[in-house]
Scaffold this motif. Structure first.
Motif, PDB file in Angstrom:
ATOM      1  N   MET A 100       7.003   1.856  -2.401  1.00 17.93           N
ATOM      2  CA  MET A 100       6.537   1.468  -1.035  1.00 17.93           C
ATOM      3  C   MET A 100       6.612   2.974  -0.155  1.00 17.93           C
ATOM      4  O   MET A 100       7.378   3.617  -0.493  1.00 17.93           O
ATOM      5  CB  MET A 100       7.816   0.841  -0.538  1.00 17.93           C
ATOM      6  N   ASP A 116       7.942   2.863   6.831  1.00 18.85           N
ATOM      7  CA  ASP A 116       7.303   3.245   8.353  1.00 18.85           C
ATOM      8  C   ASP A 116       7.758   4.672   8.821  1.00 18.85           C
ATOM      9  O   ASP A 116       7.062   5.353   9.275  1.00 18.85           O
ATOM     10  CB  ASP A 116       7.738   2.326   9.250  1.00 18.85           C
ATOM     11  N   GLU A 166      -0.178   5.509   6.126  1.00 16.24           N
ATOM     12  CA  GLU A 166      -0.110   4.192   5.859  1.00 16.24           C
ATOM     13  C   GLU A 166       0.966   3.571   5.155  1.00 16.24           C
ATOM     14  O   GLU A 166       1.227   4.434   4.174  1.00 16.24           O
ATOM     15  CB  GLU A 166      -1.466   3.861   4.988  1.00 16.24           C
ATOM     16  N   SER A 167       1.723   2.920   5.646  1.00 23.00           N
ATOM     17  CA  SER A 167       2.918   2.056   5.094  1.00 23.00           C
ATOM     18  C   SER A 167       2.457   1.034   4.294  1.00 23.00           C
ATOM     19  O   SER A 167       1.625   0.481   4.226  1.00 23.00           O
ATOM     20  CB  SER A 167       3.967   1.889   6.073  1.00 23.00           C
ATOM     21  N   GLY A 168       3.472   0.490   3.423  1.00 22.85           N
ATOM     22  CA  GLY A 168       3.300  -0.598   2.764  1.00 22.85           C
ATOM     23  C   GLY A 168       3.518  -0.479   1.196  1.00 22.85           C
ATOM     24  O   GLY A 168       3.799   0.588   0.736  1.00 22.85           O
ATOM     25  N   ILE A 169       3.248  -1.459   0.344  1.00 16.55           N
ATOM     26  CA  ILE A 169       3.597  -1.365  -1.474  1.00 16.55           C
ATOM     27  C   ILE A 169       2.372  -0.795  -1.609  1.00 16.55           C
ATOM     28  O   ILE A 169       1.219  -0.950  -1.309  1.00 16.55           O
ATOM     29  CB  ILE A 169       3.630  -2.847  -1.773  1.00 16.55           C
TER      30      ILE A 169
END
Length: 318
Positions: free
Chosen positions: A102, A105, A141-144
Protein backbone atom coordinates in the motif's frame (compact mmCIF):
# COMPACT_ATOMS: atom_id res chain seq x y z
CA UNK A 1 1.36 -56.01 -6.46
CA UNK A 2 -0.78 -53.57 -4.46
CA UNK A 3 -1.38 -50.09 -5.86
CA UNK A 4 0.65 -48.54 -3.02
CA UNK A 5 3.59 -50.79 -3.86
CA UNK A 6 3.35 -49.98 -7.58
CA UNK A 7 3.40 -46.25 -6.79
CA UNK A 8 6.39 -46.70 -4.55
CA UNK A 9 8.19 -48.69 -7.22
CA UNK A 10 7.59 -45.96 -9.79
CA UNK A 11 8.91 -43.28 -7.46
CA UNK A 12 11.96 -45.26 -6.29
CA UNK A 13 13.52 -46.06 -9.64
CA UNK A 14 16.68 -48.15 -9.77
CA UNK A 15 19.71 -45.95 -9.44
CA UNK A 16 17.76 -42.89 -8.28
CA UNK A 17 19.41 -40.97 -5.48
CA UNK A 18 17.35 -40.67 -2.27
CA UNK A 19 15.87 -37.28 -1.52
CA UNK A 20 17.84 -35.08 0.80
CA UNK A 21 16.01 -33.78 3.86
CA UNK A 22 13.87 -30.84 2.85
CA UNK A 23 14.09 -31.70 -0.88
CA UNK A 24 10.83 -31.90 -2.81
CA UNK A 25 9.96 -35.10 -4.67
CA UNK A 26 8.33 -34.90 -8.13
CA UNK A 27 4.99 -36.28 -6.88
CA UNK A 28 4.84 -34.14 -3.74
CA UNK A 29 2.87 -30.88 -3.53
CA UNK A 30 4.84 -27.93 -4.92
CA UNK A 31 6.11 -25.79 -2.02
CA UNK A 32 5.01 -22.64 -3.86
CA UNK A 33 1.47 -23.29 -2.66
CA UNK A 34 -0.17 -23.75 -6.07
CA UNK A 35 -1.75 -27.07 -5.06
CA UNK A 36 -0.11 -28.86 -7.98
CA UNK A 37 2.47 -31.62 -7.78
CA UNK A 38 6.04 -30.35 -8.00
CA UNK A 39 6.66 -32.11 -11.32
CA UNK A 40 3.67 -30.29 -12.84
CA UNK A 41 4.60 -26.88 -11.42
CA UNK A 42 8.05 -25.54 -10.56
CA UNK A 43 9.62 -28.92 -11.22
CA UNK A 44 8.42 -29.02 -14.83
CA UNK A 45 10.71 -27.87 -17.66
CA UNK A 46 9.47 -24.41 -18.48
CA UNK A 47 6.60 -24.97 -16.04
CA UNK A 48 7.15 -21.70 -14.19
CA UNK A 49 8.76 -18.47 -15.29
CA UNK A 50 10.54 -18.06 -11.96
CA UNK A 51 12.52 -20.97 -10.53
CA UNK A 52 11.46 -22.20 -7.11
CA UNK A 53 13.78 -20.90 -4.37
CA UNK A 54 13.96 -23.06 -1.25
CA UNK A 55 15.42 -20.41 1.06
CA UNK A 56 14.16 -17.14 -0.43
CA UNK A 57 14.95 -14.79 2.44
CA UNK A 58 18.57 -15.79 2.96
CA UNK A 59 20.80 -12.72 3.18
CA UNK A 60 18.04 -10.36 4.32
CA UNK A 61 18.41 -8.62 7.67
CA UNK A 62 16.81 -10.80 10.38
CA UNK A 63 15.97 -13.63 7.99
CA UNK A 64 14.51 -15.77 10.79
CA UNK A 65 12.21 -12.97 11.95
CA UNK A 66 11.01 -12.41 8.38
CA UNK A 67 10.07 -16.09 8.15
CA UNK A 68 8.28 -15.83 11.51
CA UNK A 69 6.35 -12.72 10.42
CA UNK A 70 5.33 -14.39 7.19
CA UNK A 71 4.15 -17.66 8.72
CA UNK A 72 3.68 -17.44 12.49
CA UNK A 73 3.20 -13.92 13.86
CA UNK A 74 -0.20 -12.29 13.29
CA UNK A 75 0.53 -8.59 13.75
CA UNK A 76 3.98 -7.03 13.53
CA UNK A 77 5.86 -4.28 11.70
CA UNK A 78 9.46 -3.31 11.01
CA UNK A 79 10.94 -0.37 9.07
CA UNK A 80 13.10 -1.23 6.06
CA UNK A 81 16.11 0.79 4.87
CA UNK A 82 16.34 1.18 1.11
CA UNK A 83 19.70 0.92 -0.64
CA UNK A 84 18.65 3.76 -2.93
CA UNK A 85 16.34 6.53 -1.76
CA UNK A 86 15.08 7.69 1.60
CA UNK A 87 11.36 6.95 1.32
CA UNK A 88 9.86 5.36 4.42
CA UNK A 89 9.09 1.67 3.85
CA UNK A 90 7.42 -0.46 6.52
CA UNK A 91 7.41 -4.25 6.40
CA UNK A 92 4.11 -5.58 7.79
CA UNK A 93 3.03 -9.10 8.66
CA UNK A 94 -0.41 -8.45 7.15
CA UNK A 95 -2.12 -5.52 5.42
CA UNK A 96 -5.85 -4.78 5.08
CA UNK A 97 -7.51 -7.18 2.60
CA UNK A 98 -4.19 -9.06 2.51
CA UNK A 99 -2.86 -6.45 0.08
CA UNK A 100 0.68 -7.06 -1.23
CA UNK A 101 1.55 -3.39 -0.66
CA UNK A 102 0.00 0.00 0.00
CA UNK A 103 1.08 3.56 -0.62
CA UNK A 104 -0.31 5.60 2.25
CA UNK A 105 -1.58 9.16 1.92
CA UNK A 106 1.59 10.24 3.73
CA UNK A 107 3.71 8.75 0.93
CA UNK A 108 4.92 5.87 3.10
CA UNK A 109 5.10 2.45 1.44
CA UNK A 110 3.81 -0.53 3.40
CA UNK A 111 4.86 -4.00 2.21
CA UNK A 112 2.83 -7.07 3.24
CA UNK A 113 4.51 -10.40 3.98
CA UNK A 114 1.52 -12.72 4.39
CA UNK A 115 0.64 -12.91 0.70
CA UNK A 116 0.94 -16.13 -1.31
CA UNK A 117 1.68 -15.41 -4.95
CA UNK A 118 2.85 -18.95 -5.86
CA UNK A 119 5.41 -17.67 -8.35
CA UNK A 120 8.32 -19.64 -6.87
CA UNK A 121 10.44 -16.95 -5.21
CA UNK A 122 8.67 -14.90 -2.51
CA UNK A 123 11.62 -12.51 -2.30
CA UNK A 124 11.38 -11.82 -6.03
CA UNK A 125 7.63 -11.24 -5.63
CA UNK A 126 8.25 -8.83 -2.77
CA UNK A 127 10.90 -7.05 -4.81
CA UNK A 128 8.47 -6.62 -7.71
CA UNK A 129 5.71 -5.32 -5.44
CA UNK A 130 8.05 -2.96 -3.62
CA UNK A 131 9.40 -1.61 -6.92
CA UNK A 132 5.86 -0.97 -8.19
CA UNK A 133 4.85 0.67 -4.92
CA UNK A 134 7.88 2.98 -4.93
CA UNK A 135 7.09 4.00 -8.51
CA UNK A 136 3.48 4.67 -7.55
CA UNK A 137 4.60 6.74 -4.56
CA UNK A 138 6.89 8.78 -6.79
CA UNK A 139 3.89 9.61 -8.98
CA UNK A 140 2.12 10.89 -5.89
CA UNK A 141 -0.54 8.17 -6.06
CA UNK A 142 -1.79 6.39 -2.94
CA UNK A 143 -3.65 3.07 -2.71
CA UNK A 144 -3.14 -0.68 -2.98
CA UNK A 145 -0.39 -2.21 -5.12
CA UNK A 146 -0.96 -5.77 -6.36
CA UNK A 147 0.83 -8.54 -8.24
CA UNK A 148 -1.37 -10.69 -10.46
CA UNK A 149 1.14 -12.29 -12.85
CA UNK A 150 4.57 -13.85 -12.52
CA UNK A 151 6.97 -10.87 -12.45
CA UNK A 152 9.78 -12.74 -14.18
CA UNK A 153 13.40 -11.59 -13.82
CA UNK A 154 14.03 -8.54 -11.69
CA UNK A 155 15.36 -7.35 -8.33
CA UNK A 156 14.69 -9.44 -5.26
CA UNK A 157 14.06 -7.87 -1.87
CA UNK A 158 17.73 -8.48 -1.01
CA UNK A 159 18.68 -6.19 -3.91
CA UNK A 160 16.54 -3.32 -2.67
CA UNK A 161 17.06 -3.12 1.09
CA UNK A 162 20.04 -3.02 3.40
CA UNK A 163 20.87 -3.34 7.10
CA UNK A 164 22.04 -5.90 9.63
CA UNK A 165 18.82 -6.43 11.57
CA UNK A 166 15.19 -5.37 11.80
CA UNK A 167 13.76 -3.16 14.56
CA UNK A 168 10.67 -5.30 14.91
CA UNK A 169 7.50 -4.45 16.84
CA UNK A 170 4.88 -7.09 17.69
CA UNK A 171 1.41 -5.56 18.03
CA UNK A 172 -1.55 -6.76 20.07
CA UNK A 173 -3.80 -6.24 17.05
CA UNK A 174 -4.11 -4.44 13.74
CA UNK A 175 -4.61 -0.91 15.05
CA UNK A 176 -1.44 0.03 13.19
CA UNK A 177 -3.53 -0.18 10.02
CA UNK A 178 -5.36 3.01 11.00
CA UNK A 179 -2.83 4.73 13.26
CA UNK A 180 -2.13 7.38 10.61
CA UNK A 181 -5.79 7.81 9.55
CA UNK A 182 -7.62 10.81 11.00
CA UNK A 183 -11.16 9.80 10.00
CA UNK A 184 -11.65 6.20 11.14
CA UNK A 185 -15.44 6.19 10.77
CA UNK A 186 -16.71 2.92 9.35
CA UNK A 187 -13.45 1.06 10.03
CA UNK A 188 -14.35 -0.22 13.49
CA UNK A 189 -16.16 -3.39 12.38
CA UNK A 190 -13.41 -4.50 9.99
CA UNK A 191 -10.75 -3.84 12.60
CA UNK A 192 -12.69 -5.70 15.27
CA UNK A 193 -13.10 -8.69 12.95
CA UNK A 194 -9.38 -8.73 12.12
CA UNK A 195 -8.38 -8.44 15.77
CA UNK A 196 -10.63 -11.36 16.69
CA UNK A 197 -8.27 -13.68 14.80
CA UNK A 198 -5.15 -12.57 16.69
CA UNK A 199 -3.68 -14.79 19.39
CA UNK A 200 -1.57 -12.98 22.00
CA UNK A 201 2.04 -13.10 20.81
CA UNK A 202 5.33 -11.79 22.17
CA UNK A 203 8.90 -11.85 20.90
CA UNK A 204 11.52 -13.00 23.40
CA UNK A 205 14.34 -10.54 24.01
CA UNK A 206 17.03 -12.97 25.24
CA UNK A 207 17.31 -14.92 21.97
CA UNK A 208 16.63 -14.12 18.30
CA UNK A 209 13.43 -15.06 16.43
CA UNK A 210 11.65 -16.87 19.28
CA UNK A 211 7.94 -16.11 19.72
CA UNK A 212 5.61 -17.04 22.55
CA UNK A 213 1.91 -17.32 21.80
CA UNK A 214 -1.26 -18.16 23.72
CA UNK A 215 -3.89 -19.97 21.67
CA UNK A 216 -6.33 -20.29 24.57
CA UNK A 217 -6.10 -23.97 25.45
CA UNK A 218 -2.32 -24.00 25.15
CA UNK A 219 0.73 -21.80 25.04
CA UNK A 220 3.59 -22.36 22.61
CA UNK A 221 7.11 -21.19 21.91
CA UNK A 222 7.97 -21.17 18.20
CA UNK A 223 11.61 -20.47 17.48
CA UNK A 224 12.90 -20.00 13.92
CA UNK A 225 16.53 -21.11 13.66
CA UNK A 226 19.04 -20.42 10.85
CA UNK A 227 21.21 -23.55 11.03
CA UNK A 228 21.17 -26.17 8.23
CA UNK A 229 18.49 -28.79 8.83
CA UNK A 230 20.72 -31.84 9.25
CA UNK A 231 23.06 -30.06 11.64
CA UNK A 232 20.18 -28.63 13.68
CA UNK A 233 18.38 -31.97 13.93
CA UNK A 234 21.56 -33.64 15.19
CA UNK A 235 22.02 -30.95 17.84
CA UNK A 236 18.38 -31.05 18.97
CA UNK A 237 18.61 -34.84 19.19
CA UNK A 238 21.66 -34.62 21.44
CA UNK A 239 19.84 -32.20 23.75
CA UNK A 240 16.64 -34.26 23.78
CA UNK A 241 18.49 -37.44 24.69
CA UNK A 242 20.23 -35.55 27.50
CA UNK A 243 16.95 -34.08 28.78
CA UNK A 244 18.14 -30.56 28.02
CA UNK A 245 15.25 -29.48 25.79
CA UNK A 246 12.77 -28.82 28.62
CA UNK A 247 12.47 -25.04 28.94
CA UNK A 248 10.13 -24.88 31.95
CA UNK A 249 8.51 -27.65 34.03
CA UNK A 250 5.90 -29.60 32.04
CA UNK A 251 7.00 -28.03 28.75
CA UNK A 252 7.77 -30.32 25.81
CA UNK A 253 9.46 -30.01 22.41
CA UNK A 254 6.61 -31.40 20.30
CA UNK A 255 7.92 -30.95 16.77
CA UNK A 256 8.87 -28.30 14.28
CA UNK A 257 7.73 -26.36 11.27
CA UNK A 258 9.76 -26.18 8.09
CA UNK A 259 9.27 -22.88 6.29
CA UNK A 260 11.28 -21.19 3.53
CA UNK A 261 14.29 -23.43 4.08
CA UNK A 262 14.43 -23.01 7.86
CA UNK A 263 13.27 -25.09 10.81
CA UNK A 264 11.19 -23.68 13.67
CA UNK A 265 11.10 -25.98 16.73
CA UNK A 266 7.84 -25.76 18.69
CA UNK A 267 7.38 -26.27 22.41
CA UNK A 268 4.09 -26.87 24.20
CA UNK A 269 3.95 -24.86 27.40
CA UNK A 270 1.67 -25.02 30.44
CA UNK A 271 -1.11 -22.44 30.37
CA UNK A 272 -0.05 -19.45 32.44
CA UNK A 273 3.64 -19.65 31.53
CA UNK A 274 3.84 -16.30 29.71
CA UNK A 275 6.82 -14.94 27.79
CA UNK A 276 8.76 -13.52 30.75
CA UNK A 277 9.27 -16.95 32.30
CA UNK A 278 10.92 -18.16 29.10
CA UNK A 279 13.65 -15.54 28.78
CA UNK A 280 16.28 -17.13 31.04
CA UNK A 281 15.56 -20.76 30.04
CA UNK A 282 15.66 -19.83 26.34
CA UNK A 283 19.05 -18.17 26.77
CA UNK A 284 20.36 -21.25 28.58
CA UNK A 285 18.98 -23.50 25.85
CA UNK A 286 20.65 -21.37 23.19
CA UNK A 287 24.00 -21.88 24.93
CA UNK A 288 23.44 -25.64 25.14
CA UNK A 289 22.38 -25.70 21.49
CA UNK A 290 25.54 -23.89 20.40
CA UNK A 291 27.61 -26.52 22.22
CA UNK A 292 25.60 -29.34 20.63
CA UNK A 293 25.99 -27.80 17.18
CA UNK A 294 29.76 -27.80 17.65
CA UNK A 295 29.75 -31.54 18.49
CA UNK A 296 30.58 -33.50 15.33
CA UNK A 297 30.81 -36.96 16.91
CA UNK A 298 28.55 -39.77 15.74
CA UNK A 299 25.11 -39.91 17.33
CA UNK A 300 24.51 -42.60 19.92
CA UNK A 301 21.68 -45.11 19.56
CA UNK A 302 19.52 -43.05 21.91
CA UNK A 303 20.31 -39.85 20.02
CA UNK A 304 19.52 -41.47 16.66
CA UNK A 305 16.18 -42.59 18.06
CA UNK A 306 15.48 -39.05 19.23
CA UNK A 307 16.43 -37.71 15.81
CA UNK A 308 14.05 -40.07 14.06
CA UNK A 309 11.23 -38.94 16.33
CA UNK A 310 11.95 -35.28 15.68
CA UNK A 311 12.21 -35.79 11.92
CA UNK A 312 8.81 -37.49 11.94
CA UNK A 313 7.24 -34.52 13.70
CA UNK A 314 8.00 -31.93 11.04
CA UNK A 315 5.30 -30.01 9.25
CA UNK A 316 6.27 -28.17 6.07
CA UNK A 317 4.46 -24.83 5.76
CA UNK A 318 6.24 -23.47 2.68
Amino acid sequence: MAKKSRTKARDLKVGAAPLAEGEVGPRQPCPCGSGKRYKACHGAPGGAATAYVGRPFEGLPSECDIVALRELVPAATAPLTLKDGDRTVVLCSLLPMAAPAMVRDSGEVWLGLQVQHSFGDPSRDLGAVLTAALEQAERGESGIVGLTTDPGPGPRLQDLVTGDSLDLTVHEGFEYWVADVEDQAGMEAALEQANASVHPTAKLTSVPAAYWTNVGTKEHLRWVMPEPEDQLLDALSRLHAAGKDVLVPDSRLVGMFRAHGLLAPVWDLPVGTGPEALEEPAAAFAADLAEALADTSDLTTEQRSARSGLANRQVTIR
